[in-house]
Design a protein around this motif. Structure first.
Motif, mmCIF file in Angstrom:
data_model
loop_
_atom_site.group_PDB
_atom_site.id
_atom_site.type_symbol
_atom_site.label_atom_id
_atom_site.label_comp_id
_atom_site.label_asym_id
_atom_site.label_seq_id
_atom_site.Cartn_x
_atom_site.Cartn_y
_atom_site.Cartn_z
ATOM 1 N N LEU A 76 -27.337 -14.148 11.931
ATOM 2 C CA LEU A 76 -26.244 -15.371 11.822
ATOM 3 C C LEU A 76 -26.733 -16.198 12.844
ATOM 4 N N GLU A 77 -27.332 -16.092 14.109
ATOM 5 C CA GLU A 77 -27.884 -16.611 14.930
ATOM 6 C C GLU A 77 -29.052 -17.450 14.209
ATOM 7 N N LYS A 78 -29.997 -16.625 13.724
ATOM 8 C CA LYS A 78 -31.253 -17.358 13.329
ATOM 9 C C LYS A 78 -30.693 -18.349 11.939
ATOM 10 N N GLU A 79 -29.717 -18.126 11.253
ATOM 11 C CA GLU A 79 -29.501 -18.936 10.283
ATOM 12 C C GLU A 79 -28.869 -20.315 10.851
ATOM 13 N N ARG A 82 -31.864 -22.054 11.813
ATOM 14 C CA ARG A 82 -32.526 -22.729 10.782
ATOM 15 C C ARG A 82 -31.898 -24.035 10.038
ATOM 16 N N THR A 83 -30.556 -24.032 10.015
ATOM 17 C CA THR A 83 -29.858 -25.079 9.716
ATOM 18 C C THR A 83 -30.065 -26.304 10.372
ATOM 19 N N LEU A 84 -30.065 -26.218 11.695
ATOM 20 C CA LEU A 84 -30.341 -27.436 12.597
ATOM 21 C C LEU A 84 -31.706 -27.831 12.544
ATOM 22 N N VAL A 85 -32.707 -26.815 12.689
ATOM 23 C CA VAL A 85 -34.030 -27.322 12.531
ATOM 24 C C VAL A 85 -34.378 -27.856 11.296
ATOM 25 N N ARG A 86 -33.791 -27.402 10.246
ATOM 26 C CA ARG A 86 -34.174 -28.025 8.615
ATOM 27 C C ARG A 86 -33.710 -29.627 8.788
ATOM 28 N N THR A 87 -32.380 -29.636 9.480
ATOM 29 C CA THR A 87 -31.961 -31.176 9.345
ATOM 30 C C THR A 87 -32.656 -31.816 10.241
#
Length: 242
Positions: A76-79, A82-87
């Protein structure tokens, strides 16, 4: 708000982590840009830093329901990240290697290469421990903090570490402060919390009855009567010299 002179000798001193004990080495944008280039994703460091600062503020709190099984938290932490960095990279073009880049950058921030400890931190913590004070961390961080503290040789100073993802609440939510207080079996007024955010750290701690100090390293809040600009100032405060 109480002034520094009004503080009572604490039994436990809690610290925020990022921006208080340690900081990113250089900037997030610089690190992202450098590592992304190795995966064929070329982006300007300053633009990435601006994107990160913007989107980090807009992300939901780095916390998950308190009944989340411990073995589910890392994914959950990694996702969340991931959402933040992709944005952050959304306007920098696409790359078939984004997932490989993200896996790399996520792990790099677990190590000392991406962090630096503020100059006075280790010596101040050592002196506070020598004076019999218990020390803890209350931080909106994920489970990588344990590795970061170990890599930066700070773990030895702390009797407790409470992070938002494990508690299920992020500062200034009272629950994360209360969890730390209950862990040490003390009353709120017997604890002092120090951090660099007026809202998350100071207001959050005061709301549950803790004492609080703002760490204002850049002197942005000169009108705040309960602030310090360097952690070694703790050594001359009530309880710091006992």
């Amino acid at each position: 708000m109480e002034t520094l002179k009004d503080l009572h000798s604490p039994q436990v001193i809690f610290f925020d982590a990022g921006g208080t004990l340690l900081e990113v080495r250089g900037s997030v944008g610089e690190i992202y840009s450098r590592v992304a280039g190795q995966y064929g994703l070329h982006a300007d460091a300053e633009q990435l830093q601006q994107n990160f600062a913007r989107w980090f503020r807009l992300q939901p709190p780095l916390a998950f329901p308190g009944n989340t099984p411990a073995d589910k938290l890392p994914s959950l932490e990694k996702e969340w990240w991931r959402t933040l960095v992709r944005t952050v990279f959304a306007d920098c073009g696409s790359s078939a290697h984004f997932d490989a880049f993200f896996d790399d950058i996520f792990e790099r921030f677990r190590n000392a290469e991406c962090w630096q400890v503020y100059e006075e931190v280790s010596s101040t913590l050592a002196k506070l421990k020598q004076r019999g004070l218990r020390l803890g961390i209350i931080s909106n961080f994920d489970s990588r903090l344990a590795d970061v503290l170990h890599a930066c040789e700070l773990n030895q100073f702390f009797d407790s570490v409470h992070i938002s993802t494990q508690v299920g609440a992020a500062k200034p939510d009272p629950a994360i402060f209360q969890a730390a207080i209950e862990h040490h079996a003390i009353e709120p007024h017997q604890a002092l919390h120090i951090g660099d955010s007026p809202h998350e750290d100071v207001e959050g701690a005061l709301a549950v009855g803790m004492q609080a100090i703002l760490l204002d390293r850049q002197n942005h809040h000169a009108d705040n009567s309960s602030r310090i600009t360097n952690l070694n100032q703790l050594l001359t405060m009530p309880g710091g010299s006992r």
